[in-house]
Design a protein around this motif. Structure first.
Motif, mmCIF file in Angstrom:
data_model
loop_
_atom_site.group_PDB
_atom_site.id
_atom_site.type_symbol
_atom_site.label_atom_id
_atom_site.label_comp_id
_atom_site.label_asym_id
_atom_site.label_seq_id
_atom_site.Cartn_x
_atom_site.Cartn_y
_atom_site.Cartn_z
ATOM 1 N N ASP A 1 0.645 -0.909 -0.043
ATOM 2 C CA ASP A 1 0.124 -0.011 0.284
ATOM 3 C C ASP A 1 0.908 1.168 -0.025
ATOM 4 O OD1 ASP A 1 -2.394 1.952 -0.079
ATOM 5 O OD2 ASP A 1 -2.530 1.358 1.920
ATOM 6 N N HIS A 2 1.364 1.884 -1.145
ATOM 7 C CA HIS A 2 2.357 2.692 -1.108
ATOM 8 C C HIS A 2 1.686 3.737 -0.863
ATOM 9 C CE1 HIS A 2 0.810 1.937 -5.178
ATOM 10 N NE2 HIS A 2 0.324 2.845 -5.158
ATOM 11 N N GLU A 3 0.337 4.118 -1.500
ATOM 12 C CA GLU A 3 -0.523 5.758 -0.600
ATOM 13 C C GLU A 3 0.109 5.676 0.313
ATOM 14 O OE1 GLU A 3 -4.190 4.836 -2.906
ATOM 15 O OE2 GLU A 3 -2.825 4.705 -4.981
ATOM 16 N N ALA A 4 -0.812 4.189 1.420
ATOM 17 C CA ALA A 4 -0.528 4.602 2.779
ATOM 18 C C ALA A 4 0.957 5.387 2.981
ATOM 19 C CB ALA A 4 -0.853 3.630 3.744
ATOM 20 N N MET A 5 1.845 5.259 3.057
ATOM 21 C CA MET A 5 3.084 5.150 3.051
ATOM 22 C C MET A 5 3.432 6.698 2.653
ATOM 23 S SD MET A 5 4.972 1.972 2.343
ATOM 24 C CE MET A 5 6.830 2.041 2.667
ATOM 25 N N PHE A 6 2.995 6.895 1.587
ATOM 26 C CA PHE A 6 2.791 8.146 0.832
ATOM 27 C C PHE A 6 2.281 9.485 1.702
ATOM 28 C CE2 PHE A 6 3.765 9.818 -3.551
ATOM 29 C CZ PHE A 6 3.867 11.062 -3.721
ATOM 30 N N ASP B 1 8.813 3.895 7.866
ATOM 31 C CA ASP B 1 8.111 3.081 5.968
ATOM 32 C C ASP B 1 9.889 2.579 5.322
ATOM 33 O OD1 ASP B 1 5.442 2.953 7.110
ATOM 34 O OD2 ASP B 1 5.293 5.289 5.846
ATOM 35 N N ARG B 2 10.669 3.866 5.567
ATOM 36 C CA ARG B 2 11.482 3.947 5.030
ATOM 37 C C ARG B 2 12.653 2.302 5.169
ATOM 38 N NH1 ARG B 2 14.471 8.126 8.233
ATOM 39 N NH2 ARG B 2 12.798 9.683 7.286
ATOM 40 N N PHE B 3 12.288 1.944 6.464
ATOM 41 C CA PHE B 3 12.633 0.722 6.678
ATOM 42 C C PHE B 3 12.189 -0.013 6.110
ATOM 43 C CE2 PHE B 3 13.273 -3.661 8.422
ATOM 44 C CZ PHE B 3 14.353 -3.824 9.413
ATOM 45 N N ILE B 4 10.331 -0.017 6.053
ATOM 46 C CA ILE B 4 9.782 -1.271 5.278
ATOM 47 C C ILE B 4 10.557 -0.929 3.704
ATOM 48 C CG2 ILE B 4 7.580 -1.478 4.605
ATOM 49 C CD1 ILE B 4 6.391 -0.542 7.192
ATOM 50 N N HIS B 5 10.904 0.001 3.170
ATOM 51 C CA HIS B 5 10.529 -0.250 1.884
ATOM 52 C C HIS B 5 11.957 -0.696 1.511
ATOM 53 C CE1 HIS B 5 11.804 2.053 -1.516
ATOM 54 N NE2 HIS B 5 11.492 1.022 -2.138
ATOM 55 N N GLY C 1 6.256 -0.836 16.699
ATOM 56 C CA GLY C 1 5.432 -0.667 16.018
ATOM 57 C C GLY C 1 5.975 -1.149 14.678
ATOM 58 N N LEU C 2 6.880 -1.368 14.872
ATOM 59 C CA LEU C 2 7.082 -1.718 12.640
ATOM 60 C C LEU C 2 6.689 -2.956 12.784
ATOM 61 C CD1 LEU C 2 9.518 -1.189 10.893
ATOM 62 C CD2 LEU C 2 10.651 -3.025 11.739
ATOM 63 N N ARG C 3 6.177 -3.419 12.683
ATOM 64 C CA ARG C 3 5.800 -5.710 12.842
ATOM 65 C C ARG C 3 4.106 -5.006 12.475
ATOM 66 N NH1 ARG C 3 4.868 -9.756 14.432
ATOM 67 N NH2 ARG C 3 5.465 -11.120 11.761
ATOM 68 N N ALA D 1 2.441 -5.120 8.503
ATOM 69 C CA ALA D 1 1.579 -5.493 8.283
ATOM 70 C C ALA D 1 0.281 -4.863 7.891
ATOM 71 C CB ALA D 1 0.071 -6.845 9.611
ATOM 72 N N GLU D 2 0.169 -3.474 7.931
ATOM 73 C CA GLU D 2 -0.345 -2.870 7.630
ATOM 74 C C GLU D 2 -0.580 -2.304 6.270
ATOM 75 O OE1 GLU D 2 -1.160 0.776 10.368
ATOM 76 O OE2 GLU D 2 -1.722 2.226 9.072
ATOM 77 N N VAL D 3 0.527 -1.696 5.724
ATOM 78 C CA VAL D 3 0.504 -1.700 4.667
ATOM 79 C C VAL D 3 1.145 -2.946 3.552
ATOM 80 C CG1 VAL D 3 2.036 0.824 4.732
ATOM 81 C CG2 VAL D 3 3.162 -1.730 4.600
ATOM 82 N N GLY D 4 1.127 -4.718 4.062
ATOM 83 C CA GLY D 4 1.741 -5.226 3.133
ATOM 84 C C GLY D 4 2.658 -5.720 2.756
ATOM 85 N N ALA D 5 3.267 -5.686 4.031
ATOM 86 C CA ALA D 5 4.663 -5.827 3.543
ATOM 87 C C ALA D 5 5.424 -6.776 4.711
ATOM 88 C CB ALA D 5 5.948 -4.626 3.397
#
Lengths: 101, 289, 307, 342
Positions: free
Chosen positions: D180-185, D203-207, D242-244, D248-252
Motif C-alpha cells: 500500500d504505497h499510498e498509505a506510505m506516501f 516506512d523507510r525501513f519497510i521500503h 510498531g514496525l511489524r 502488516a498494515e501496508v502489506g509488507a
C-alpha cells in the motif's frame, strides 16, 4: 535547454556561499559546491553572476539592469542575450530562486 | 574576487566582443570535464582492423551473422543466400544485438516479405532466440537456463576468483561447511567450458559453404540486410565517443563497433573476433568513469 | 624495505603466483597476482630496484590480477551489478603481452581507483628547482621528452600521471618504467643505452612497445614531491621549426582538466590544488621536429622559470 | 565472508590485524562498502589502512554530492508544479543525513510520485534535459517498463549523465506482494531544503526491506545488510515496537520479517531477534530463502547456487511467468548501455 520552467514573477539570485571563484587572466574558474563541477566563466558571464550576487531579480529586471552593470548600451546587450546567459547559469545550478509567486 | 577595473577601456572592449559572440549564440560558460573524446587514455586509443571481405548480415530482429568467407555480390538477397550466409558465418549474435537503424526496413519492393515476414527466419535455424511470442518457440526454458547460467558464472567470478584468499574468507564457523572450494586453477576451466557450451559453436559449419542450394524458385528475402567491408579497414572506435562519454555510432564502422562490442559482451575474447580486445579495453575504461 | 631484486627469483615467482607480491611505488602499494613467465622476467628486469614485500598480510591500495586472456570475465559481471563502482582493471591481451597488461593495469588502477590525489595525464620530471609537467593533451611525444629529460639531469616522477595533492599543488612520484611506442623505442634506446630498456613487444594493439626503466635514485626519492613550475604541451611534427608559445593560464587549466580521469569526483580540494597549480606554473606549447630541439627549448624555459 | 566481517564493518567488533585485515579490506572492496567502512574506522586507522579508507571516503563523497545535486535539479525541474515526490533509498538517506547514507556508493536516484502525476513528471524532466537512457530507449524496453514495472524507464540527464528512476508504486503491478504505497506516501514528510519528501523512519525501513528482500537488490548482500542494520538502529523504541504492525498494515510483513531475521542473524541484534519471535517463517519458502541469503553472503560456489534461487525469485515476485523468460533473456542480451545510442 532550460533547467526548468520560469515565470516573469519569480525572483532569482546567486548565492556566493554556494560557489568559489578564482580569476586566471580574462577568465574566472568557479567551483560549484552544490554540483561539485568547475565552470569557466568569461568576462560577461562572471559579470552577470556577480550582479546577481548583489540582490534578487526577476528576469525582466535583470535584462534591464545588466547593460548598465556592464557599462554598455541596451542595444549592445538586448534582453534575449541576458535571458540566455541567465539560462546558462541556471542550467548549471549557479543561481537559485528566491521568492516571487 | 578581485575584478579588474571596470572602466578600463581594453577590458570594456573585450566585454563588448564577448557580448557580440553571446548574441551569436556562443556559450559564455563552460563546464570542465574530463573529455573521453580526446584519445587521452591509453585504453581509448587502440585501433581495430577489419579483415578484408568481412560481411555482417543483420536480421530484422537484430540478430547478426558475421562471415569472412561469403562472397556477397551486392545482388538481391534470397532465402537461399541467407541460408548460405548463415552456414558460412564464423560468428553469430542473437536477436536484439543490432540496433533498429541497422536492421532491414522490411520494405520489399516486390512483395513477398509482408506475408512471410515473421516466419521466414525463425522456424528452421534456431538462431532467433528472442522472438516475442516465446511461449510457442519452445526455447523459453533454454533462455531461462542460459540467463541463469550466465548470471551465476559472472557472480562466481566475482566471489570466487577475485584475489586468491577468497576461500579463506569464510573463516567463521557460522556457515556450516568450511573453506569454499574456489581455487584459482579450476576457475579457468570453468570459464572455458562456459564459453564453448553456450550459444552454439558455429565452427562446425566450416565446410558447409556449398551445402545450401540456391534453388531456382528461391524467393527473395527482405528480413535480412548485408553490410560488407571490401578491403581491410582500420579505424579507432574511441573516436565515436563524445565529450560526455556517449557513443555516437553511425555508418558501417558504427555497426562494426556494435558487433565487436556485443561479441565481447557475450563471449569475452575467446574466439578472437577482430577488434574485440580493443573494444573491451574501451568498455572497461568507460565503465569505470 | 627490501628491493625486489634482493629476493630470490623463486621467492618472487611464488609470491606472484600466490598474489602476495606488493610493489611499493610512491604513494601506492600495488598487489600483484600472475602466473606468467613473461611477466616475471619483466618485473625482475624493470622493477628490480623497486621496494617490494612478498609476505601475506600487507595492505595494498590496488590489486591487479594479470591473467592474460581470462580477465574479461569481470566485464560480464557488469550486467548484474546495480552499482558502477569498482572493477579490477582488466586488459585482455594474449599471454606474451602480459607485461603490457601489467603496465596498462597499473595505469588503469591509478586512473580509475585513486581519489586521494588528483590525477592528470602527464609526464613529470624534476630537479632541485621544481617540477616540469609534460601534458599528453596533444599526443605529441610526452614519453620521449620525459625520457630525454631524464638524461639531462632531471629525475623521473612519472611517465603517465601528474599526481597532484589535494588542496596543495605538489606533484608526487610514481616512478614506473617510461612507456615508448614505435619509433620512440629506438630513439630512447640510442641515448639511454640498451641495458636500460626492456625487450620490445611487437604487434600489440598499440604497435611496438618498449620500456625505459626508472633509475635507483628515482626510486630512492619516491616519497619526495616536487613543486610544479612549468607546464608543457609538446607538439611534435616532422621538420617543425622549434618554438615555444605561451599558453593562457585559463586555457592551460582547461586542457589539463580534460586529461584527468578523476578531477570531477574530488570536489573542492581538487579545485583548490589545481588553481594553486595554475598560479605557480608557466604554460607553453612546444613545437619541434626532433628530440634535440625539444631539449634545447625546455632548457631555455627552465632557465627562465626554474627557480 | 561471514557474520564477523559484517559485524566489524558496522563497528560491532574490533578491526582485525595482519592477514585477516587484508582479507577484510579485500572483502569490503569487492562488496563496494569501503566507504561505509571508512565512516566507522577511518578515524581510528593509521598508515596504509587510513589511506585506503580516506580514498574510499573521498570517492563516496562524490556520490553523495551527486545525489544532493540531483535532488536540487529535480526540485528545479518541478518548480511551479504542485508535485512533491518522495525520495527513496540513498537519496533519502543523504537528505536526512542518516548513517545508512554515509560512505554509500550509488549510481542513480529514485523518486516516487503519484500515478496521476507520472506524465507531468516525465514531461517536466524531459523539458529539463533528461532523456530515455540509451540502454532502454528501444521499443521493447519502453513498452516493458510502462506495461509491467513500477517505474518509468530510467531517464538519463543529457549533460550530467546521471540517472533518475521515477516510480509510482513500490512493487510492480504484477507482483504478488501488494504494498500500500499510498498509505506510505500519505505519511511522508517534507525535507528541509528541497521540494522533495521522505518516508518516515518506519516506512523507510519497510521500503528498504521490500527493495532488498523482495525486489532483487540482494545481488549486493553486504551493502543491503549494512543498510538495513543502520536503518533499524535509527528507529526509536516506539518505532521498532510498531514496525511489524505497520508492515502488516501496508502489506509488507514478509519482507520485513526476512529483514528482521537477517539483522538478528548477521549482526546478533537482540532487538531484531525479539521482534522476530513475534511470529514468522511459517511460510514454506522461508527456510530455503534464509539458506540462500546466508550462502549468497558467504560467497564462493554456494553463492552461485544461491543466486539460482534468489535471482529468478525476485523476478517471479515482480512479473508473471510468461513475461519472465523473455525479460530475462532480453536483460542478458541488452547491450553495453552505450552501443545503441541514437
Amino acid at each position: 535547454m532550460a533547467a526548468g520552467p520560469n515565470r516573469k514573477t519569480w525572483r532569482w539570485r546567486a548565492n556566493p556561499r554556494h560557489y568559489r571563484c578564482h580569476v586566471l587572466g580574462d577568465v574566472t574558474f568557479v567551483y560549484n559546491h552544490l554540483s561539485g563541477d568547475t565552470h569557466m566563466l568569461n568576462l560577461v558571464s562572471i559579470a552577470l553572476l556577480n550582479l546577481m550576487a548583489e540582490r534578487t531579480f526577476t528576469l525582466d529586471e535583470l535584462a534591464a539592469a545588466f547593460p548598465a552593470h556592464m557599462d554598455v548600451s541596451a542595444d549592445e546587450c538586448p534582453p534575449g542575450v541576458v535571458w540566455r546567459l541567465f539560462d546558462e547559469l541556471d542550467e548549471v545550478g549557479l543561481v537559485e530562486r528566491s521568492g516571487g509567486a | 574576487m578581485n575584478e579588474p577595473n571596470e572602466k578600463d577601456s581594453v577590458f570594456l572592449e573585450k566585454r563588448r566582443q564577448l557580448l557580440k559572440l553571446g548574441a551569436a549564440g556562443v556559450p559564455m560558460l563552460l563546464t570542465m570535464k574530463a573529455s573521453a573524446a580526446q584519445p587521452l587514455h591509453s585504453a581509448l586509443d587502440c585501433a581495430i582492423t577489419i579483415p578484408s571481405g568481412m560481411c555482417i548480415m543483420v536480421g530484422s530482429d537484430g540478430a547478426a551473422w558475421i562471415s569472412t568467407r561469403y562472397n556477397y555480390d551486392g545482388s538481391k538477397l534470397t532465402n537461399g543466400k541467407v541460408k548460405q550466409f548463415k552456414s558460412a558465418s564464423e560468428y553469430v549474435l542473437p536477436a536484439g544485438s543490432v540496433p533498429a537503424r541497422y536492421r532491414p526496413d522490411g520494405n520489399c519492393p516486390t512483395d513477398p516479405c509482408s506475408s512471410s515476414g515473421g516466419s521466414s527466419g525463425d522456424d528452421d535455424e534456431g538462431g532467433h532466440w528472442g522472438h516475442h511470442s516465446q511461449q510457442e518457440s519452445g526455447f523459453a526454458a533454454l533462455f531461462d537456463r542460459l540467463t541463469l547460467t550466465r548470471t551465476a558464472q559472472a557472480d562466481d567470478t566475482l566471489y570466487a576468483s577475485d584475489w586468491g584468499h577468497s576461500g579463506g574468507e569464510g573463516d567463521d564457523s557460522d556457515d556450516g561447511s568450511s573453506g569454499c572450494p574456489t581455487s584459482g586453477g579450476d576457475d579457468d576451466d570453468n570459464h572455458d567450458s562456459y564459453s564453448s557450451n553456450h550459444w552454439g559453436s558455429s565452427d562446425d559449419n566450416h565446410d558447409d559453404d556449398e551445402g545450401g542450394s540456391s534453388g531456382s524458385n528461391d524467393t527473395s528475402s527482405c528480413d535480412y540486410k548485408i553490410y560488407c567491408f571490401d578491403s581491410s579497414t582500420q579505424f579507432q572506435p574511441g573516436t565515436f565517443i563524445d565529450a560526455n562519454g556517449n557513443w555516437n555510432l553511425s555508418g558501417d564502422l558504427g555497426l562494426y563497433t556494435i558487433v565487436a562490442a556485443k561479441y565481447g559482451e557475450y563471449y569475452g575474447t575467446y574466439n578472437n573476433f577482430p577488434g574485440v580486445s580493443c573494444m573491451l579495453s574501451i568498455m572497461t575504461y568507460l565503465n569505470n568513469q | 624495505m627490501r628491493r625486489l631484486e634482493d629476493y630470490g627469483r623463486r621467492a618472487v615467482r611464488q609470491a606472484l603466483r600466490r598474489g602476495t607480491l606488493v610493489l611499493h611505488l610512491g604513494p601506492f602499494a600495488m598487489q600483484l597476482k600472475a602466473d606468467s613467465r613473461a611477466l616475471l622476467a619483466f618485473l625482475l628486469s624493470m622493477y628490480g630496484a623497486c621496494h617490494a614485500t612478498l609476505e601475506a598480510g600487507v595492505l595494498a591500495d590496488f590489486s591487479l590480477h594479470v591473467r592474460a586472456p581470462n580477465m574479461i570475465r569481470r566485464f560480464v559481471r557488469r550486467q548484474i551489478t546495480p552499482d558502477p563502482g569498482f572493477y579490477f582493471p582488466t586488459v585482455p591481451l594474449p599471454r606474451p603481452m602480459a607485461p603490457l597488461a601489467l603496465e596498462m593495469g597499473m595505469n588503469l588502477a591509478v586512473a580509475l581507483q585513486c581519489f586521494r590525489f588528483a590525477i592528470y595525464h602527464a609526464g613529470v620530471v624534476a630537479d632541485e628547482r621544481g617540477a616540469i609537467a609534460i601534458s599528453a593533451f596533444s599526443g605529441g611525444g610526452k614519453s620521449t621528452l620525459t625520457a630525454a629529460l631524464m638524461e639531462e639531469g632531471f629525475r623521473l616522477l612519472s611517465d603517465e600521471f601528474a599526481i597532484m595533492g589535494l588542496d596543495e599543488p605538489g606533484l608526487y612520484p610514481y616512478p614506473r618504467p617510461v612507456s615508448l611506442k614505435n619509433a620512440s623505442v629506438e630513439i630512447v634506446r640510442a641515448f639511454a643505452g640498451a641495458e636500460e630498456m626492456s625487450t620490445t613487444l611487437t604487434g600489440t594493439p598499440k604497435g611496438d612497445i618498449g620500456y625505459r626503466r626508472a633509475r635507483p635514485h628515482e626510486l630512492e626519492m619516491m616519497h619526495e614531491p616536487a613543486m610544479p613550475k612549468l607546464l608543457l604541451f609538446p607538439q611534435f611534427s616532422l621538420d617543425a621549426e622549434p618554438r615555444a608559445e605561451k599558453v593562457e593560464p585559463g586555457d592551460a587549466v582547461m586542457r589539463f582538466i580534460a586529461g584527468s580521469p578523476n578531477y570531477h569526483a574530488l570536489g573542492e580540494a581538487a579545485f583548490g590544488s589545481l588553481m594553486a597549480f595554475a598560479d605557480s606554473v608557466a604554460a607553453y606549447d612546444l613545437h619541434y621536429g626532433n628530440t634535440a630541439d625539444s631539449i634545447a627549448l625546455v632548457k631555455d624555459l627552465w632557465r627562465e622559470h626554474g627557480s | 565472508m561471514s557474520r564477523s566481517f559484517l559485524q566489524i564493518a558496522v563497528g560491532l567488533a574490533p578491526l582485525p590485524t595482519g592477514e585477516r585485515l587484508v582479507r577484510f579490506i579485500g572483502w569490503g572492496r569487492r562488496a563496494h562498502i569501503l566507504g561505509q567502512l571508512a565512516t566507522v574506522w577511518e578515524e581510528r586507522a593509521d598508515g596504509k589502512l587510513a589511506e585506503i579508507l580516506a580514498n574510499a571516503r573521498i570517492w563516496a563523497g562524490h556520490d553523495r554530492r551527486m545525489l544532493s545535486y540531483e535532488m536540487n535539479r529535480i526540485t528545479r525541474a518541478l518548480m511551479g508544479t504542485d508535485i512533491y515526490p518522495v525520495l527513496l533509498k540513498g537519496g533519502a538517506y543523504v537528505a536526512k543525513a542518516l548513517t545508512a547514507g554515509e560512505g554509500r556508493r550509488v549510481s542513480d536516484i529514485d523518486i516516487l510520485v503519484k500515478e496521476d502525476e507520472l506524465d507531468r513528471v516525465e514531461a517536466s524532466l524531459k523539458d529539463a534535459g533528461w532523456v530515455a537512457d540509451e540502454g532502454t530507449s528501444g521499443d521493447y524496453d519502453q513498452q516493458y517498463y510502462r506495461a509491467w514495472m513500477h517505474e518509468l524507464p530510467p531517464l538519463r540527464h543529457k549533460s550530467r549523465r546521471t540517472v533518475v528512476d521515477v516510480h509510482h508504486r513500490l512493487t510492480p503491478r504484477t507482483a504478488r506482494l501488494k504494498v500500500d504505497h499510498e498509505a506510505m506516501f500519505a505519511a511522508a514528510r517534507p525535507t528541509a531544503d528541497s521540494a522533495l519528501k521522505v518516508f518516515n523512519p518506519t516506512d523507510r525501513f519497510i521500503h528498504a526491506a521490500i527493495h532488498i528482500c523482495a525486489d532483487g537488490a540482494f545481488e549486493t548482500p553486504e551493502r543491503s545488510l549494512i543498510e538495513l542494520f543502520y536503518l533499524f538502529a535509527d528507529l526509536s523504541e516506539a518505532e521498532a515496537e510498531g514496525l511489524r504492525a505497520r508492515a502488516a498494515e501496508v502489506g509488507a510483513l514478509w519482507p520485513v520479517d526476512h529483514a528482521l531475521w537477517a539483522i538478528s542473524w548477521f549482526f546478533a541484534n537482540k532487538r531484531a531477534r525479539s521482534l522476530c519471535r513475534e511470529g514468522m517463517f511459517a511460510k514454506a519458502f522461508a527456510a530455503p530463502v534464509r539458506w540462500a541469503i546466508r550462502a549468497k553472503v558467504a560467497g564462493g560456489l554456494r553463492a552461485k547456487a544461491a543466486m539460482l534461487l534468489l535471482y529468478p525469485r525476485s523476478h517471479l515476485l515482480r512479473m508473471p511467468i510468461g513475461m519472465l523468460t523473455v525479460h530475462l533473456f532480453r536483460k542478458a542480451v541488452r547491450s553495453l548501455s552505450g552501443s545503441q545510442a541514437n
